[in-house]
Design a protein around this motif. Sequence first.
Motif, PDB file in Angstrom:
ATOM      1  N   ASP A 122      86.210 -40.976  62.529  1.00 55.87           N
ATOM      2  CA  ASP A 122      85.241 -40.468  61.547  1.00 55.87           C
ATOM      3  C   ASP A 122      85.445 -41.218  60.233  1.00 55.87           C
ATOM      4  N   LYS A 123      85.035 -42.481  60.194  1.00 54.15           N
ATOM      5  CA  LYS A 123      85.327 -43.360  59.065  1.00 54.15           C
ATOM      6  C   LYS A 123      84.702 -42.887  57.760  1.00 54.15           C
ATOM      7  N   ILE A 124      83.500 -42.319  57.852  1.00 56.31           N
ATOM      8  CA  ILE A 124      82.825 -41.872  56.633  1.00 56.31           C
ATOM      9  C   ILE A 124      83.599 -40.743  55.970  1.00 56.31           C
ATOM     10  N   ARG A 125      84.005 -39.765  56.763  1.00 54.52           N
ATOM     11  CA  ARG A 125      84.745 -38.636  56.193  1.00 54.52           C
ATOM     12  C   ARG A 125      86.172 -39.049  55.802  1.00 54.52           C
ATOM     13  N   TYR A 126      86.736 -40.006  56.535  1.00 55.57           N
ATOM     14  CA  TYR A 126      88.064 -40.527  56.181  1.00 55.57           C
ATOM     15  C   TYR A 126      88.049 -41.054  54.742  1.00 55.57           C
ATOM     16  N   ALA A 127      86.966 -41.723  54.378  1.00 54.28           N
ATOM     17  CA  ALA A 127      86.847 -42.291  53.038  1.00 54.28           C
ATOM     18  C   ALA A 127      86.391 -41.262  52.008  1.00 54.28           C
ATOM     19  N   SER A 128      85.364 -40.491  52.341  1.00 51.76           N
ATOM     20  CA  SER A 128      84.730 -39.633  51.334  1.00 51.76           C
ATOM     21  C   SER A 128      85.346 -38.237  51.228  1.00 51.76           C
ATOM     22  N   GLU A 129      86.136 -37.837  52.227  1.00 58.64           N
ATOM     23  CA  GLU A 129      86.770 -36.518  52.190  1.00 58.64           C
ATOM     24  C   GLU A 129      88.264 -36.650  52.474  1.00 58.64           C
ATOM     25  N   GLY A 130      88.847 -37.687  51.915  1.00 59.59           N
ATOM     26  CA  GLY A 130      90.248 -37.976  52.178  1.00 59.59           C
ATOM     27  C   GLY A 130      91.208 -37.038  51.470  1.00 59.59           C
TER      28      GLY A 130
END
Length: 225
Positions: A122-130
Amino acid sequence: MKYVRLSYDLAKSDPGWPGSYSIDIEPYTQIARGDVANQYKITLLNHFGSHMDGPKHFNEKGPRLAEMPLSTFIMEHPLLLDIPKSFSELVRVEDLLPYEDELQRADSLFIRSGFSKFRESDKIRYASEGVGISSQACQYIMDRCPNLNAIGMDWISLASYAHGEDGCLAHQYLLGMFHSHYICIIEDLNLDAIDPARLERIFALPLFIEQIDSAPVTVIAELNI
């Protein structure tokens, strides 16, 4: 001894800080098209992928990585802590208090939150909800752990994108804006394969590039096997 690389390969498909540049890789010369050798042109944000933040990143009076003693990049007494965290959660002072004695003896701290499992899935959440480390925790580390010279983590940044203002302050604390010393920050590492009981040393060698504050880093753990 066994050696394990903790830093990721740099790849165009990797997650980056939301809205920031990442990396472009293109052939410069190619044997397949008649050139004598293979070469590539790389355009890279210096805060992408596994990288080390030098003090100059948030502290204008701090040194760049290339200006720092080489001993900074060899951790003789690393401490790896398992502190599970999920989306947008912060490592707080209360998470660190049980380890205060160990933290005061260590020269580097590596936090394994388990969040790296989302780097591929889940690359998007890895970056934006880290995950992040709170500014209060960073102040506590600076005040109470004077032997630390580096902190590494298995998520994208010391700052959680969901807590931007606090993340900025966290960087300022660790990089020496309010203290006479600083702690380098190593972001976006793979700590999955490390047994804390067998961890001997960690080598974190950045690219030494003139003028820049921070750089991609190769991080290797030495394990007693």
